[in-house]
Design a protein around this motif. Structure first.
Motif, PDB file in Angstrom:
ATOM      1  N   LEU A   1      79.985 -21.867 -52.033  1.00  0.00           N
ATOM      2  CA  LEU A   1      78.908 -21.139 -52.703  1.00  0.00           C
ATOM      3  C   LEU A   1      78.955 -19.648 -52.407  1.00  0.00           C
ATOM      4  O   LEU A   1      78.793 -18.818 -53.298  1.00  0.00           O
ATOM      5  CB  LEU A   1      77.572 -21.650 -52.169  1.00  0.00           C
ATOM      6  CG  LEU A   1      76.845 -22.688 -52.997  1.00  0.00           C
ATOM      7  CD1 LEU A   1      75.691 -23.261 -52.208  1.00  0.00           C
ATOM      8  CD2 LEU A   1      76.350 -22.071 -54.289  1.00  0.00           C
TER       9      LEU A   1
ATOM     10  N   GLY B   1      82.185 -18.081 -53.930  1.00  0.00           N
ATOM     11  CA  GLY B   1      82.313 -18.186 -55.382  1.00  0.00           C
ATOM     12  C   GLY B   1      82.952 -19.498 -55.771  1.00  0.00           C
ATOM     13  O   GLY B   1      84.070 -19.799 -55.363  1.00  0.00           O
ATOM     14  N   THR B   2      82.246 -20.273 -56.567  1.00  0.00           N
ATOM     15  CA  THR B   2      82.771 -21.568 -56.980  1.00  0.00           C
ATOM     16  C   THR B   2      82.080 -21.978 -58.262  1.00  0.00           C
ATOM     17  O   THR B   2      81.113 -21.359 -58.685  1.00  0.00           O
ATOM     18  CB  THR B   2      82.515 -22.618 -55.871  1.00  0.00           C
ATOM     19  OG1 THR B   2      83.237 -23.800 -56.175  1.00  0.00           O
ATOM     20  CG2 THR B   2      81.028 -22.963 -55.741  1.00  0.00           C
ATOM     21  N   GLY B   3      82.586 -23.030 -58.875  1.00  0.00           N
ATOM     22  CA  GLY B   3      81.946 -23.564 -60.075  1.00  0.00           C
ATOM     23  C   GLY B   3      81.278 -24.895 -59.760  1.00  0.00           C
ATOM     24  O   GLY B   3      81.095 -25.254 -58.597  1.00  0.00           O
ATOM     25  N   ILE B   4      80.918 -25.606 -60.811  1.00  0.00           N
ATOM     26  CA  ILE B   4      80.208 -26.880 -60.645  1.00  0.00           C
ATOM     27  C   ILE B   4      81.088 -27.879 -59.885  1.00  0.00           C
ATOM     28  O   ILE B   4      80.609 -28.613 -59.021  1.00  0.00           O
ATOM     29  CB  ILE B   4      79.803 -27.454 -62.022  1.00  0.00           C
ATOM     30  CG1 ILE B   4      78.883 -26.477 -62.759  1.00  0.00           C
ATOM     31  CG2 ILE B   4      79.100 -28.808 -61.864  1.00  0.00           C
ATOM     32  CD1 ILE B   4      77.608 -26.140 -62.033  1.00  0.00           C
TER      33      ILE B   4
ATOM     34  N   ILE C   1      80.791 -27.144 -56.133  1.00  0.00           N
ATOM     35  CA  ILE C   1      79.590 -27.572 -55.411  1.00  0.00           C
ATOM     36  C   ILE C   1      79.443 -29.091 -55.416  1.00  0.00           C
ATOM     37  O   ILE C   1      78.597 -29.626 -54.717  1.00  0.00           O
ATOM     38  CB  ILE C   1      78.281 -26.891 -55.875  1.00  0.00           C
ATOM     39  CG1 ILE C   1      78.065 -27.053 -57.359  1.00  0.00           C
ATOM     40  CG2 ILE C   1      78.208 -25.458 -55.450  1.00  0.00           C
ATOM     41  CD1 ILE C   1      76.627 -26.763 -57.735  1.00  0.00           C
TER      42      ILE C   1
ATOM     43  N   ARG D   1      71.968 -33.142 -52.174  1.00  0.00           N
ATOM     44  CA  ARG D   1      71.453 -33.683 -53.437  1.00  0.00           C
ATOM     45  C   ARG D   1      71.946 -32.865 -54.619  1.00  0.00           C
ATOM     46  O   ARG D   1      72.277 -33.403 -55.673  1.00  0.00           O
ATOM     47  CB  ARG D   1      69.928 -33.722 -53.429  1.00  0.00           C
ATOM     48  CG  ARG D   1      69.405 -34.782 -52.481  1.00  0.00           C
ATOM     49  CD  ARG D   1      67.993 -35.163 -52.798  1.00  0.00           C
ATOM     50  NE  ARG D   1      67.939 -35.952 -54.022  1.00  0.00           N
ATOM     51  CZ  ARG D   1      66.883 -36.674 -54.380  1.00  0.00           C
ATOM     52  NH1 ARG D   1      65.829 -36.705 -53.622  1.00  0.00           N
ATOM     53  NH2 ARG D   1      66.890 -37.361 -55.512  1.00  0.00           N
ATOM     54  N   LEU D   2      72.015 -31.549 -54.443  1.00  0.00           N
ATOM     55  CA  LEU D   2      72.572 -30.714 -55.508  1.00  0.00           C
ATOM     56  C   LEU D   2      74.018 -31.115 -55.768  1.00  0.00           C
ATOM     57  O   LEU D   2      74.464 -31.215 -56.906  1.00  0.00           O
ATOM     58  CB  LEU D   2      72.491 -29.235 -55.117  1.00  0.00           C
ATOM     59  CG  LEU D   2      73.153 -28.270 -56.092  1.00  0.00           C
ATOM     60  CD1 LEU D   2      72.460 -28.320 -57.453  1.00  0.00           C
ATOM     61  CD2 LEU D   2      73.117 -26.845 -55.561  1.00  0.00           C
TER      62      LEU D   2
ATOM     63  N   GLN E   1      74.271 -34.201 -57.826  1.00  0.00           N
ATOM     64  CA  GLN E   1      73.986 -33.942 -59.240  1.00  0.00           C
ATOM     65  C   GLN E   1      75.138 -33.200 -59.910  1.00  0.00           C
ATOM     66  O   GLN E   1      75.453 -33.439 -61.073  1.00  0.00           O
ATOM     67  CB  GLN E   1      72.674 -33.166 -59.383  1.00  0.00           C
ATOM     68  CG  GLN E   1      71.480 -34.015 -58.978  1.00  0.00           C
ATOM     69  CD  GLN E   1      70.154 -33.415 -59.432  1.00  0.00           C
ATOM     70  OE1 GLN E   1      70.066 -32.802 -60.488  1.00  0.00           O
ATOM     71  NE2 GLN E   1      69.128 -33.586 -58.636  1.00  0.00           N
ATOM     72  N   ALA E   2      75.774 -32.318 -59.163  1.00  0.00           N
ATOM     73  CA  ALA E   2      76.931 -31.592 -59.712  1.00  0.00           C
ATOM     74  C   ALA E   2      78.065 -32.570 -59.996  1.00  0.00           C
ATOM     75  O   ALA E   2      78.727 -32.497 -61.033  1.00  0.00           O
ATOM     76  CB  ALA E   2      77.387 -30.518 -58.734  1.00  0.00           C
TER      77      ALA E   2
ATOM     78  N   GLN F   1      79.523 -33.230 -63.716  1.00  0.00           N
ATOM     79  CA  GLN F   1      80.935 -32.913 -63.870  1.00  0.00           C
ATOM     80  C   GLN F   1      81.710 -34.156 -64.335  1.00  0.00           C
ATOM     81  O   GLN F   1      82.597 -34.071 -65.185  1.00  0.00           O
ATOM     82  CB  GLN F   1      81.487 -32.383 -62.535  1.00  0.00           C
ATOM     83  CG  GLN F   1      82.970 -32.105 -62.518  1.00  0.00           C
ATOM     84  CD  GLN F   1      83.402 -31.027 -63.500  1.00  0.00           C
ATOM     85  OE1 GLN F   1      82.649 -30.111 -63.803  1.00  0.00           O
ATOM     86  NE2 GLN F   1      84.621 -31.153 -64.028  1.00  0.00           N
TER      87      GLN F   1
ATOM     88  N   ALA G   1      78.954 -14.218 -56.821  1.00  0.00           N
ATOM     89  CA  ALA G   1      79.310 -15.632 -56.719  1.00  0.00           C
ATOM     90  C   ALA G   1      78.159 -16.511 -57.205  1.00  0.00           C
ATOM     91  O   ALA G   1      78.364 -17.467 -57.959  1.00  0.00           O
ATOM     92  CB  ALA G   1      79.664 -15.975 -55.273  1.00  0.00           C
TER      93      ALA G   1
ATOM     94  N   GLN H   1      77.858 -20.986 -65.002  1.00  0.00           N
ATOM     95  CA  GLN H   1      78.556 -22.252 -65.238  1.00  0.00           C
ATOM     96  C   GLN H   1      77.568 -23.420 -65.278  1.00  0.00           C
ATOM     97  O   GLN H   1      77.739 -24.367 -66.049  1.00  0.00           O
ATOM     98  CB  GLN H   1      79.633 -22.464 -64.179  1.00  0.00           C
ATOM     99  CG  GLN H   1      80.766 -21.457 -64.330  1.00  0.00           C
ATOM    100  CD  GLN H   1      82.007 -21.855 -63.539  1.00  0.00           C
ATOM    101  OE1 GLN H   1      82.343 -23.025 -63.414  1.00  0.00           O
ATOM    102  NE2 GLN H   1      82.696 -20.883 -62.996  1.00  0.00           N
TER     103      GLN H   1
END
Lengths: 344, 344
Positions: free
Chosen positions: A145, A148-151, A154, A230-231, A234-235, A239, B227, B234
């Motif tokens: 996080l 820098g990252t995407g779904i 995470i 939990r996030l 859900q990711a 995805q 980030a 996204q």
């Protein structure tokens, strides 16, 4: 010995009925987590039997001189007492770093996976078990996080993932906390080596563990670990939904067009008629799956590159050529996206 | 006066051609952000003309005695000088808190939106403009992350969102930073009021702004704001994809079954045959859209409730009744999900 909470937790998240008859490799560094994994899988194995065997695999990167050899020796002794076959794998990180042009840290990771995969194939291993914990998962997600990252990032480390068609990586302790692990080891009066590695990201991760997460828990929300987990669930779910939809789309696009290889060049052709008018996110995901399943490396294909490739598909012009990382050439010819690359 | 970076940025993210002929309401607290929004929209309006008017709307919650009235007076004076119609809206937070059973903070937010929406309808306003900045966006996402949120939460505040069929909320400064805003105000020699509010979440948010984010930038990654913003982009994209797929599914399920209202009870029937065998995440999203578009409140429907409702759809049994928050009763009868609730 009574089964403890940790052993029960591992046994219910990875039921022994599903693995007792195949060979399991355990990545054993000698640290608390991997020692706990080794001992608890051994206990589960003892009570469940089965025709499969456990193997302990230790990677020695020789990066810390005598300390590295000491840890190897310590692991070997532990396995001798437990009567678990032990194999030490000798890494050459410097050679790999030179060859791949990566930093030491990436090279060590690649070397580790390569050695473990080779050993697993030698020993007829079906699952390579890694000792990552719930704390590692929270730290990994937070680390990503901040950098820098995407779904997908995470969503965290996956519980199980195919490495080769016959070998899967598994993380049986991903829902176990560090405290549960230390309590188990203390109950078994089992010692362990202290992890001495201090690479760049290990340095940041130690600070995440010892400074940032305690600060977040005490000054912002004591349940922050739970919030992050939990996030990430859900990711992972959203995805996976995207991937499943992209695979449906891809099954139309790839119909009758497997990749062909000639004179050292591989060519993948995708029918892009089915891709037109679909959301860009779905097209990027389909391209990513096709890319990965052709054996191309994803590392350097960052978000911006996927956007450029999707744009080529959405606004094709026969004279546009896109040069992508990994020396892949992309071009649209007669309603088909051609991806071409040299064999390495 | 030369147009500055801020004015140009706002003008290109919200082109005046799309709003110069409709009435715009600006939520003006008197703080730096909303004063900058008022002044820059006024400048854009001056150079672009059009038949629409700007209105400044100030909500006075009377929560801080003379300070509240002082800010109202300050805003009124500013608007008099700028020749912008000004309206002060008098809130009664205590009354709303008693009525809704919420805390002061939620009540203040609801009161603010209710008063602004009423005023907007009185003045024939098409867009209510809020002064949230890029810094607010980062802080909001981080705040949600630490307290627990899903993918929709990390998508952040939306740039534009419908409030009623004829009124939309817009945040024209969502890609402007606080520094850009302060530079603009200083260039215009424009003063502003210091925000004195210190509610519970404002307290946490001030700490996020003044302690946590500076720490993350200096000790972990200087590009952490970037980030977080890219992750949120996204998240928004993948969430929008899920919503679009859920709407497709819903258009089959709702076919020929609008909600009907009789004797004070509203009943929504969803054909669940089309929902069977679809991923649970898609079903939850479709149910959420149907719920919201029936005018039901989402607040108390947390993730666990959506899972329970989806489970009812996936494993229907005619004798199962599920009582949901907001006094909604759910039951499956003959392949249809019935949602029933009393009018308030």
């Amino acid at each position: 010995m009574n089964p403890t909470a940790l052993v029960q937790k591992i046994g219910s998240s990875w039921p022994p009925a599903t693995w007792k008859d195949v060979n399991i490799g355990i990545a054993l560094s000698g640290g608390a987590d991997s020692v706990a994994l080794l001992r608890s899988l051994e206990e589960i194995k003892q009570s469940n039997g089965g025709s499969g065997e456990l193997f302990a695999l230790h990677v020695n990167h020789h990066l810390r001189g005598e300390a590295s050899d000491g840890e190897q020796h310590w692991c070997e002794e532990l396995c001798r007492k437990l009567e678990i076959p032990f194999e030490a794998l000798q890494g050459d990180v410097a050679r790999r770093a030179r060859k791949e042009g990566d930093g030491i840290e990436a090279a060590a990771r690649h070397e580790r996976y390569a050695l473990l995969t080779q050993a697993a194939e030698r020993c007829g291993i079906r699952y390579l078990a890694f000792a990552h914990t719930q704390n590692d998962q929270v730290e990994t997600i937070l680390f990503r996080l901040l950098r820098g990252t995407g779904i997908r990032g995470i969503a965290g480390m996956s519980r199980v993932r195919g490495l080769t068609p016959t070998l899967s990586l598994i993380r049986p302790m991903l829902s176990c906390t560090r405290n549960e692990i230390l309590a188990y080891l203390s109950e078994r009066e089992q010692s362990f080596c202290n992890d001495q590695s201090n690479t760049d990201s290990q340095f940041v991760r130690n600070r995440l563990r010892n400074e940032l997460l305690p600060l977040l828990r005490s000054n912002y929300d004591e349940k922050v670990d739970r919030a992050i987990l939990r996030l990430s669930e859900q990711a992972l779910e959203i995805q996976s939904f995207l991937e499943a939809e992209a695979r449906k789309l891809l099954s139309h696009s790839l119909r009758g067009s497997p990749a062909d290889a000639q004179n050292g060049t591989t060519r993948l052709k995708l029918n892009i008629a089915a891709l037109a008018n679909r959301p860009e996110i779905l097209i990027r995901e389909a391209l990513r799956i096709a890319w990965r399943e052709s054996g191309l490396a994803e590392q350097e294909m960052n978000f911006d590159w996927w956007c450029k490739l999707a744009d080529l598909v959405l606004s094709p012009a026969s004279n546009r050529v896109l040069n992508l990382p990994g020396n892949v050439r992309a071009q649209v010819i007669e309603n088909r996206l051609h991806l071409e690359w040299q064999h390495s």
